[in-house]
Design a protein around this motif. Structure first.
Motif, PDB file in Angstrom:
ATOM      1  N   MET B 241      41.630  50.811  43.372  1.00  0.00           N
ATOM      2  CA  MET B 241      40.665  51.399  42.462  1.00  0.00           C
ATOM      3  C   MET B 241      41.256  51.758  41.097  1.00  0.00           C
ATOM      4  N   ASN B 242      42.556  52.065  41.042  1.00  0.00           N
ATOM      5  CA  ASN B 242      43.075  52.477  39.731  1.00  0.00           C
ATOM      6  C   ASN B 242      43.062  51.306  38.734  1.00  0.00           C
ATOM      7  N   ILE B 243      43.281  50.091  39.237  1.00  0.00           N
ATOM      8  CA  ILE B 243      43.223  48.930  38.344  1.00  0.00           C
ATOM      9  C   ILE B 243      41.777  48.640  37.951  1.00  0.00           C
ATOM     10  N   LEU B 244      40.909  48.667  38.941  1.00  0.00           N
ATOM     11  CA  LEU B 244      39.512  48.339  38.652  1.00  0.00           C
ATOM     12  C   LEU B 244      38.866  49.393  37.751  1.00  0.00           C
ATOM     13  N   SER B 245      39.210  50.658  37.981  1.00  0.00           N
ATOM     14  CA  SER B 245      38.600  51.673  37.113  1.00  0.00           C
ATOM     15  C   SER B 245      39.201  51.596  35.712  1.00  0.00           C
ATOM     16  N   GLY B 246      40.467  51.168  35.600  1.00  0.00           N
ATOM     17  CA  GLY B 246      41.058  50.943  34.267  1.00  0.00           C
ATOM     18  C   GLY B 246      40.318  49.834  33.541  1.00  0.00           C
ATOM     19  N   ALA B 247      40.016  48.756  34.288  1.00  0.00           N
ATOM     20  CA  ALA B 247      39.265  47.644  33.684  1.00  0.00           C
ATOM     21  C   ALA B 247      37.866  48.108  33.284  1.00  0.00           C
ATOM     22  N   SER B 248      37.291  48.995  34.100  1.00  0.00           N
ATOM     23  CA  SER B 248      35.933  49.460  33.788  1.00  0.00           C
ATOM     24  C   SER B 248      35.920  50.309  32.511  1.00  0.00           C
ATOM     25  N   PHE B 249      37.038  50.954  32.233  1.00  0.00           N
ATOM     26  CA  PHE B 249      37.122  51.721  30.988  1.00  0.00           C
ATOM     27  C   PHE B 249      37.065  50.771  29.782  1.00  0.00           C
ATOM     28  N   ALA B 250      37.737  49.618  29.919  1.00  0.00           N
ATOM     29  CA  ALA B 250      37.676  48.607  28.848  1.00  0.00           C
ATOM     30  C   ALA B 250      36.251  48.075  28.707  1.00  0.00           C
ATOM     31  N   VAL B 251      35.549  47.935  29.845  1.00  0.00           N
ATOM     32  CA  VAL B 251      34.144  47.500  29.810  1.00  0.00           C
ATOM     33  C   VAL B 251      33.326  48.514  29.010  1.00  0.00           C
ATOM     34  N   TRP B 252      33.577  49.783  29.286  1.00  0.00           N
ATOM     35  CA  TRP B 252      32.848  50.861  28.608  1.00  0.00           C
ATOM     36  C   TRP B 252      33.036  50.769  27.086  1.00  0.00           C
ATOM     37  N   LYS B 303      34.389  59.921  34.597  1.00  0.00           N
ATOM     38  CA  LYS B 303      35.534  59.443  35.366  1.00  0.00           C
ATOM     39  C   LYS B 303      35.186  59.312  36.855  1.00  0.00           C
ATOM     40  N   LYS B 304      34.348  60.250  37.342  1.00  0.00           N
ATOM     41  CA  LYS B 304      34.025  60.213  38.781  1.00  0.00           C
ATOM     42  C   LYS B 304      33.285  58.925  39.148  1.00  0.00           C
ATOM     43  N   PHE B 305      32.484  58.405  38.227  1.00  0.00           N
ATOM     44  CA  PHE B 305      31.801  57.145  38.513  1.00  0.00           C
ATOM     45  C   PHE B 305      32.756  55.963  38.389  1.00  0.00           C
ATOM     46  N   ARG B 306      33.674  56.061  37.401  1.00  0.00           N
ATOM     47  CA  ARG B 306      34.639  54.966  37.231  1.00  0.00           C
ATOM     48  C   ARG B 306      35.566  54.859  38.440  1.00  0.00           C
ATOM     49  N   LYS B 310      31.511  52.641  44.914  1.00  0.00           N
ATOM     50  CA  LYS B 310      30.103  52.270  44.986  1.00  0.00           C
ATOM     51  C   LYS B 310      29.519  52.108  43.572  1.00  0.00           C
ATOM     52  N   TRP B 311      29.770  53.082  42.721  1.00  0.00           N
ATOM     53  CA  TRP B 311      29.200  53.037  41.373  1.00  0.00           C
ATOM     54  C   TRP B 311      29.830  51.946  40.517  1.00  0.00           C
ATOM     55  N   LEU B 312      31.106  51.714  40.764  1.00  0.00           N
ATOM     56  CA  LEU B 312      31.781  50.655  40.005  1.00  0.00           C
ATOM     57  C   LEU B 312      31.146  49.299  40.317  1.00  0.00           C
ATOM     58  N   TYR B 313      30.800  49.117  41.579  1.00  0.00           N
ATOM     59  CA  TYR B 313      30.154  47.875  42.002  1.00  0.00           C
ATOM     60  C   TYR B 313      28.773  47.767  41.340  1.00  0.00           C
ATOM     61  N   ILE B 395      49.457  47.251  43.082  1.00  0.00           N
ATOM     62  CA  ILE B 395      49.130  46.276  44.110  1.00  0.00           C
ATOM     63  C   ILE B 395      47.625  46.223  44.252  1.00  0.00           C
ATOM     64  N   LEU B 396      47.073  45.062  44.034  1.00  0.00           N
ATOM     65  CA  LEU B 396      45.614  44.956  44.149  1.00  0.00           C
ATOM     66  C   LEU B 396      45.213  44.882  45.610  1.00  0.00           C
ATOM     67  N   SER B 397      45.969  44.111  46.338  1.00  0.00           N
ATOM     68  CA  SER B 397      45.630  44.028  47.749  1.00  0.00           C
ATOM     69  C   SER B 397      46.841  44.433  48.566  1.00  0.00           C
ATOM     70  N   GLU B 398      46.596  45.131  49.614  1.00  0.00           N
ATOM     71  CA  GLU B 398      47.715  45.599  50.407  1.00  0.00           C
ATOM     72  C   GLU B 398      47.515  45.174  51.862  1.00  0.00           C
ATOM     73  N   GLN B 399      48.617  44.975  52.538  1.00  0.00           N
ATOM     74  CA  GLN B 399      48.534  44.579  53.944  1.00  0.00           C
ATOM     75  C   GLN B 399      48.427  45.832  54.800  1.00  0.00           C
ATOM     76  N   TYR B 400      47.426  45.848  55.612  1.00  0.00           N
ATOM     77  CA  TYR B 400      47.279  47.017  56.473  1.00  0.00           C
ATOM     78  C   TYR B 400      47.285  46.661  57.948  1.00  0.00           C
ATOM     79  N   GLU B 401      47.571  45.423  58.201  1.00  0.00           N
ATOM     80  CA  GLU B 401      47.502  45.026  59.610  1.00  0.00           C
ATOM     81  C   GLU B 401      48.705  45.546  60.392  1.00  0.00           C
TER      82      GLU B 401
END
Lengths: 223, 401
Positions: B241-252, B303-306, B310-313, B395-401
């Motif tokens: 979420m930290n990367i995606l919310s950073g990108a959403s700030f640029a969108v804003w 910031k809470k929405f970013r 759910k809201w980011l989507y 890390i965008l994706s992490e292994q949790y298996e």
């Protein structure tokens, strides 16, 4: 009309996808209450049971309504151990009129003080003096303030309980991991041990940067 | 992925097969019977759904150059995990555009003419060359991902040497033709509705594609996380979420700049009166602005929405919807009143378009699952550059298996 048609088609596909997932008993990542990270341990735990008759505010205080209508307010498990063991320094005074968002408890993690905010409007009837200057070992049995509140029932929807509260606490612990990672002096150590399932120590705050208490208040204790 | 898994029927696989089969039939009819028999295009409406979709495809592919420039030129390596998905999206977006252009050409066999018959005074000439050059750049940018898979290290070394000039060239080509799409409509001042016609159309197109391109990357991150959903929950790809919310700030920021530009355009050209004239165009304009700009700006201000997945989507869907509306409004809705013909695409136009979109999604999923598109770790190069901050790896994706 072409624009409407294309937009409607786009939104319809998203909606159908959500319905298909629901029928299959799965959740879309955007609406999944349990984050994927919850499959792994959060610190050394994987579940966060909460008492059935308790409500949680987003500022990490809990509320319980007594039969006599009084509201008992305390600090939840997360608040009592997030950055180390919490000592309660101060409570609102008996007879004091509190508005939602005003300070109800003042506590300290090590030498850093933090403020917990009142989740409701009301008048303080009494305080539990036994908790002052002490650490909280049994958070849901240890209340701090008793209040009269007229608007508790009306505002009940603002609070979390049951499964929702449990999921929210999980999210908060997960957020805390990142918070500690971002605020730690010894980033390498915090990252390695914590993300492998390590628990926060009683002295977590001492390994964090100076502004941590303020940032913690903003991120975790605001309503 | 084994054959059994590929052949296992699911709801979307069945729907996709139906769409692609129908689309193939429509493609056959289009090339055997011609445009006149299979589309609702004619001399008064020569550009329809396909051109509108070209604009949408290119607009949504804009993250390719914005993310690449952010990471490789401005050295903000936090967003490195988004580079590969952005470039893949851009490449597939442009591939859809090229295919749609081929279908849309009256004489598709002459597609190569602009390469040798230059008309340097035409905006179309610039667009054609930019699309060709930028597609080549995207191929070069994405090639290391494919080469890595087959362990071909020698060509990767050469590609790394030319990577910065290639990225700069990509940014240049992309910037040029994203705005050129807007320039294309500068030649129809009397025909395009005043709500959309503006001498600032190139700037509008450029800024809106930056916002929508980044939103597309956010949307895709959810898509890929959704595609990894298993019966017992999630596996492999989580949302960072930290990367995606950073990108959403640029969108804003991009949305605010776009909105201010629009306000300036309306105020300085005395176009405010058009906002109160009741018409279909006005309604669609309001819909475009409210869904695609004002609502996302409001949500992303908090910031809470970013930080809320759910809201980011929802925001990413809104911004993409805004771009869809804008491009189709400019290319179709805005021209309806001047042409006096209410165009609606034929079945074949719709089915060919849907087929290409489905194929692009299928290709994205196939490549994302079989190549290292969503990085589980930052690249070795970045790792060495950021050795001082090793534990802060993004890390965008992490292994949790």
């Amino acid at each position: 009309m072409v624009a409407i048609f294309v937009l409607a088609l786009f939104l319809l596909l998203i909606l159908v996808d959500l319905i298909v997932l629901k029928i299959q008993g799965k959740s879309h990542p955007a609406f999944e209450p349990l984050l994927p990270q919850f499959d792994s341990l959060i610190f050394d735990r994987n579940s966060f049971p909460v008492p059935a008759n308790i409500f949680f505010s987003k500022g990490h205080t809990w509320l319980r309504r007594n039969d006599d209508g009084l509201i008992l307010i305390g600090i939840d498990e997360f608040g009592s151990m997030a950055l180390g063991s919490l000592s309660i320094l101060n409570c609102a005074a008996p007879g004091e009129e509190l508005k939602r968002g005003e300070t109800i408890f003042e506590g300290a993690y090590g030498n850093k003080t933090v403020k917990f905010l009142s989740p409701i409007n009301g008048k303080v009837k009494s305080i539990n003096e036994n908790i002052l200057g002490k650490k909280i070992f049994n958070p849901y049995e240890t209340w701090g303030v008793q209040m009269y509140s007229k608007d508790f029932s009306n505002n009940q929807r603002m609070f979390l309980s049951g499964k929702k509260a449990s999921n929210w606490l999980k999210e908060e612990y997960l957020k805390l991991k990142n918070f500690i990672n971002d605020h730690s002096h010894k980033i390498d150590l915090a990252g390695v041990t914590m993300f492998d399932g390590g628990s926060p120590s009683n002295e977590t705050i001492s390994s964090l940067v100076d502004r941590s208490a303020n940032d913690f208040e903003k991120e975790f204790l605001s309503l | 992925m084994n054959i059994k898994e590929i052949l296992k029927p699911t709801f979307w696989k069945v729907v996709s097969v139906i769409i692609v089969t129908t689309g193939l039939f429509s493609t056959y009819f289009r090339f055997s019977l011609g445009l006149g028999a299979t589309t609702n295009l004619h001399d008064s409406v020569p550009w329809g759904l396909w051109i509108g979709f070209d604009f949408i495809g290119v607009g949504l592919a804009a993250a390719g150059f914005t993310i690449a420039a952010t990471v490789h030129i401005f050295n903000i390596h936090k967003y490195e995990p988004l580079v590969r998905p952005a470039i893949l999206t851009a490449f597939l977006g442009y591939s859809v555009v090229v295919c749609l252009l081929l279908v849309d050409l009256g004489r598709p066999e002459n597609f190569w003419h602009p390469l040798v018959m230059w008309n340097i005074h035409s905006v179309m000439f610039e667009i054609t060359w930019c699309i060709i050059c930028y597609s080549t750049v995207l191929l070069l940018e994405f090639a290391p991902v494919v080469l890595e898979k087959f362990n071909l290290r020698a060509p990767i070394k050469y590609l790394k040497i030319i990577s910065i000039p290639v990225v700069i060239a990509g940014v240049l080509f992309s910037t040029l033709h994203q705005s050129s799409f807007g320039s294309l409509y500068l030649i129809v001042p009397g025909k395009l509705h005043q709500l959309w016609y503006s001498s600032l159309l190139p700037e509008h197109f450029f800024i809106s594609c930056v916002a929508a391109g980044l939103s597309m990357i956010i949307f895709e991150s959810y898509l890929i996380a959704r595609s990894c959903t298993k019966d017992n929950g999630f596996c492999n790809t989580g949302l960072k979420m930290n990367i995606l919310s950073g990108a959403s700030f640029a969108v804003w920021i991009a949305l605010i700049v776009g909105l201010l530009l629009k306000i300036y355009d309306f105020a300085s050209n005395d176009k405010l009166i058009y906002l109160i004239i009741p018409s279909m165009e006005t309604s669609l304009f309001y819909l475009e602005i409210i869904i695609g700009t004002i609502f996302p700006i409001y949500l992303l201000s908090y910031k809470k929405f970013r930080n809320d997945k759910k809201w980011l989507y929802i925001v990413s869907i809104c911004v993409i919807s805004g771009l869809i509306l804008n491009r189709l409004n400019v290319s179709i809705t805005g021209l309806v009143s001047s042409s006096e013909i209410n165009y609606f695409p034929s079945f074949d136009e719709i089915s060919i378009t849907m087929m290409l979109v489905v194929l692009a999604i299928f290709a994205f999923r196939l490549i994302a699952k079989n190549f290292s598109v969503f990085l589980s770790e930052v690249s070795e190069e970045t790792e060495s550059k950021n050795s001082a901050n090793q534990s802060k790896q993004i890390i965008l994706s992490e292994q949790y298996e």
